[in-house]
Write a protein that holds these residues in place. Structure first.
Motif, PDB file in Angstrom:
ATOM      1  N   THR A  60       0.785  -1.171   0.091  1.00 40.42           N
ATOM      2  CA  THR A  60      -0.067  -0.033  -0.218  1.00 40.42           C
ATOM      3  C   THR A  60       0.875   1.368  -0.011  1.00 40.42           C
ATOM      4  N   ASN A  61       2.083   1.083   0.113  1.00 42.49           N
ATOM      5  CA  ASN A  61       3.243   2.262   0.264  1.00 42.49           C
ATOM      6  C   ASN A  61       3.964   2.087  -1.041  1.00 42.49           C
ATOM      7  N   TRP A  62       3.773   2.689  -2.099  1.00 43.15           N
ATOM      8  CA  TRP A  62       4.718   2.582  -3.326  1.00 43.15           C
ATOM      9  C   TRP A  62       4.530   3.836  -4.121  1.00 43.15           C
ATOM     10  N   SER A  63       5.668   3.920  -4.949  1.00 45.09           N
ATOM     11  CA  SER A  63       5.659   5.116  -5.998  1.00 45.09           C
ATOM     12  C   SER A  63       5.739   4.279  -7.363  1.00 45.09           C
ATOM     13  N   LEU A  64       6.424   3.064  -7.268  1.00 46.18           N
ATOM     14  CA  LEU A  64       6.733   2.352  -8.457  1.00 46.18           C
ATOM     15  C   LEU A  64       6.369   0.953  -8.066  1.00 46.18           C
ATOM     16  N   GLN A  65       5.603   0.233  -9.097  1.00 44.85           N
ATOM     17  CA  GLN A  65       5.220  -1.298  -8.640  1.00 44.85           C
ATOM     18  C   GLN A  65       5.693  -1.918  -9.931  1.00 44.85           C
ATOM     19  N   ILE A  66       6.535  -3.143  -9.524  1.00 44.46           N
ATOM     20  CA  ILE A  66       6.914  -4.095 -10.410  1.00 44.46           C
ATOM     21  C   ILE A  66       6.156  -5.277 -10.441  1.00 44.46           C
ATOM     22  N   VAL A  67       5.632  -5.624 -11.280  1.00 48.62           N
ATOM     23  CA  VAL A  67       4.889  -7.016 -10.802  1.00 48.62           C
ATOM     24  C   VAL A  67       5.327  -8.125 -12.401  1.00 48.62           C
ATOM     25  N   ALA A  68       6.179  -8.766 -11.808  1.00 51.37           N
ATOM     26  CA  ALA A  68       6.810  -9.915 -12.604  1.00 51.37           C
ATOM     27  C   ALA A  68       6.058 -11.332 -12.671  1.00 51.37           C
ATOM     28  N   SER A  69       5.772 -11.810 -13.957  1.00 48.25           N
ATOM     29  CA  SER A  69       4.766 -12.824 -14.152  1.00 48.25           C
ATOM     30  C   SER A  69       5.613 -14.236 -14.806  1.00 48.25           C
ATOM     31  N   SER A  70       6.835 -14.247 -15.436  1.00 46.36           N
ATOM     32  CA  SER A  70       7.076 -15.097 -16.177  1.00 46.36           C
ATOM     33  C   SER A  70       8.729 -15.192 -16.390  1.00 46.36           C
ATOM     34  N   PRO A  71       9.180 -16.292 -15.974  1.00 46.86           N
ATOM     35  CA  PRO A  71       8.887 -17.375 -15.175  1.00 46.86           C
ATOM     36  C   PRO A  71       8.762 -17.127 -13.776  1.00 46.86           C
ATOM     37  N   THR A  72       9.834 -15.945 -13.158  1.00 44.11           N
ATOM     38  CA  THR A  72       9.673 -15.550 -11.768  1.00 44.11           C
ATOM     39  C   THR A  72       8.128 -14.898 -11.526  1.00 44.11           C
ATOM     40  N   SER A  73       7.557 -15.138 -10.653  1.00 45.94           N
ATOM     41  CA  SER A  73       6.468 -14.355 -10.140  1.00 45.94           C
ATOM     42  C   SER A  73       7.080 -13.409  -8.828  1.00 45.94           C
ATOM     43  N   ALA A  74       6.493 -12.100  -8.842  1.00 51.68           N
ATOM     44  CA  ALA A  74       7.119 -11.577  -7.706  1.00 51.68           C
ATOM     45  C   ALA A  74       6.122  -9.983  -7.922  1.00 51.68           C
ATOM     46  N   THR A  75       5.639  -9.445  -6.767  1.00 53.64           N
ATOM     47  CA  THR A  75       5.241  -8.062  -6.834  1.00 53.64           C
ATOM     48  C   THR A  75       6.487  -7.450  -6.110  1.00 53.64           C
ATOM     49  N   VAL A  76       6.680  -6.318  -6.520  1.00 46.42           N
ATOM     50  CA  VAL A  76       7.956  -5.677  -5.976  1.00 46.42           C
ATOM     51  C   VAL A  76       7.496  -4.197  -5.967  1.00 46.42           C
ATOM     52  N   PRO A  77       7.162  -3.606  -4.592  1.00 44.41           N
ATOM     53  CA  PRO A  77       6.618  -2.436  -4.425  1.00 44.41           C
ATOM     54  C   PRO A  77       8.062  -1.519  -4.134  1.00 44.41           C
ATOM     55  N   CYS A  78       8.042  -0.228  -4.673  1.00 46.51           N
ATOM     56  CA  CYS A  78       9.281   0.433  -4.429  1.00 46.51           C
ATOM     57  C   CYS A  78       8.914   2.089  -4.143  1.00 46.51           C
ATOM     58  N   VAL A  79       9.464   2.553  -3.360  1.00 45.61           N
ATOM     59  CA  VAL A  79       9.323   4.085  -3.058  1.00 45.61           C
ATOM     60  C   VAL A  79      10.461   4.957  -3.662  1.00 45.61           C
ATOM     61  N   ALA A  80       9.913   6.200  -4.008  1.00 46.33           N
ATOM     62  CA  ALA A  80      10.834   7.281  -4.305  1.00 46.33           C
ATOM     63  C   ALA A  80      11.330   7.770  -3.112  1.00 46.33           C
ATOM     64  N   THR A  81      12.731   7.785  -2.915  1.00 44.46           N
ATOM     65  CA  THR A  81      13.125   8.428  -1.781  1.00 44.46           C
ATOM     66  C   THR A  81      13.876  10.046  -1.955  1.00 44.46           C
ATOM     67  N   THR A  82      13.640  10.294  -3.207  1.00 42.64           N
ATOM     68  CA  THR A  82      14.097  11.581  -3.571  1.00 42.64           C
ATOM     69  C   THR A  82      13.148  11.967  -4.785  1.00 42.64           C
ATOM     70  N   ASN A  83      12.947  13.405  -4.913  1.00 45.38           N
ATOM     71  CA  ASN A  83      12.492  13.911  -6.020  1.00 45.38           C
ATOM     72  C   ASN A  83      13.273  13.949  -7.154  1.00 45.38           C
ATOM     73  N   GLN A  84      12.683  13.907  -8.418  1.00 44.66           N
ATOM     74  CA  GLN A  84      13.802  13.889  -9.677  1.00 44.66           C
ATOM     75  C   GLN A  84      14.446  15.003  -9.636  1.00 44.66           C
ATOM     76  N   SER A  85      15.849  14.795 -10.267  1.00 44.90           N
ATOM     77  CA  SER A  85      16.637  15.849 -10.452  1.00 44.90           C
ATOM     78  C   SER A  85      16.065  17.273 -10.932  1.00 44.90           C
ATOM     79  N   ALA A  86      15.085  16.990 -11.594  1.00 47.49           N
ATOM     80  CA  ALA A  86      14.429  18.126 -12.335  1.00 47.49           C
ATOM     81  C   ALA A  86      13.031  17.412 -12.706  1.00 47.49           C
ATOM     82  N   PRO A  87      12.043  18.400 -12.618  1.00 46.44           N
ATOM     83  CA  PRO A  87      10.627  17.807 -12.800  1.00 46.44           C
ATOM     84  C   PRO A  87      10.534  17.982 -14.282  1.00 46.44           C
ATOM     85  N   PHE A  88       9.567  17.057 -15.024  1.00 50.58           N
ATOM     86  CA  PHE A  88       9.460  16.762 -16.270  1.00 50.58           C
ATOM     87  C   PHE A  88       8.148  18.058 -16.429  1.00 50.58           C
ATOM     88  N   VAL A  89       8.469  18.724 -17.577  1.00 47.71           N
ATOM     89  CA  VAL A  89       7.446  19.753 -17.916  1.00 47.71           C
ATOM     90  C   VAL A  89       7.042  19.363 -19.301  1.00 47.71           C
TER      91      VAL A  89
END
Length: 176
Positions: free
Chosen positions: A146-175
């Motif tokens: 429930t606490n993620w900024s980026l979620q990676i869900v692998a399905s084949s052949p390895t099955s895994a749900t990997v939540p990630c949190v951004a720990t910093t802002n981007q070096s520059a925001p995208f405009v």
């Protein structure tokens, strides 16, 4: 009438046809900057700097994520296009802050120790107009379901749900 004069109307018609098609084609929009970096914590998959590369074709807005610090764990692998990735970004538009999501199932084949390459991910939730800016959704560690900024869900052949949190802002925001 010389043969050159007979070809002029055909050449003009072809030129007008091409100009008309170009006028109706969506134009690519400039995103600035094209790349930015942010730090992500992906638990067992690692932590560190990730590069986000943005693109706007006029009909599709995308972001690709690459990182040598975030890798598939030893003993795991992923077939091409078998990882569903979702990236949350904070959107600022006219002083109002909301959230957008980019998602997709595009990746090369990867094995244990391989740096991640995810995307391009398409804008799937929310809208972005010219002048809107986006940036990392920075959250406290540790990442969870429930606490993620980026979620990676692998399905084949390895099955895994990997939540990630951004720990910093981007070096520059995208405009966009």
């Amino acid at each position: 009438m010389s043969s050159n004069r007979r070809h002029i109307p055909l050449v003009l018609a072809a030129a007008c046809s091409v100009a008309g098609a170009l006028a109706l084609a969506p134009t690519a929009q400039a995103v600035t900057p094209l790349t930015a970096t942010a730090t992500y914590d992906c638990g067992a998959w690692g932590s560190g700097l990730a590069t986000l590369t943005a693109a706007d074709s006029g009909t599709s807005k995308t972001i690709k994520i690459t990182s040598t610090a975030i890798t598939m764990p030893a003993g795991t692998s992923a077939d091409p296009n078998s990882i569903t990735t979702t990236l949350k970004l904070t959107k600022t538009s006219g002083g109002v802050t909301s959230q957008v999501r980019f998602s997709g199932k595009t990746n090369p084949g990867m094995s244990g120790g391989s740096p991640i390459t995810l995307g391009p991910l398409k804008l799937t939730s929310g809208t972005l107009a010219a002048g809107d800016s986006t940036n990392s959704v920075v959250l406290p560690a540790p990442p969870s379901a429930t606490n993620w900024s980026l979620q990676i869900v692998a399905s084949s052949p390895t099955s895994a749900t990997v939540p990630c949190v951004a720990t910093t802002n981007q070096s520059a925001p995208f405009v966009w």
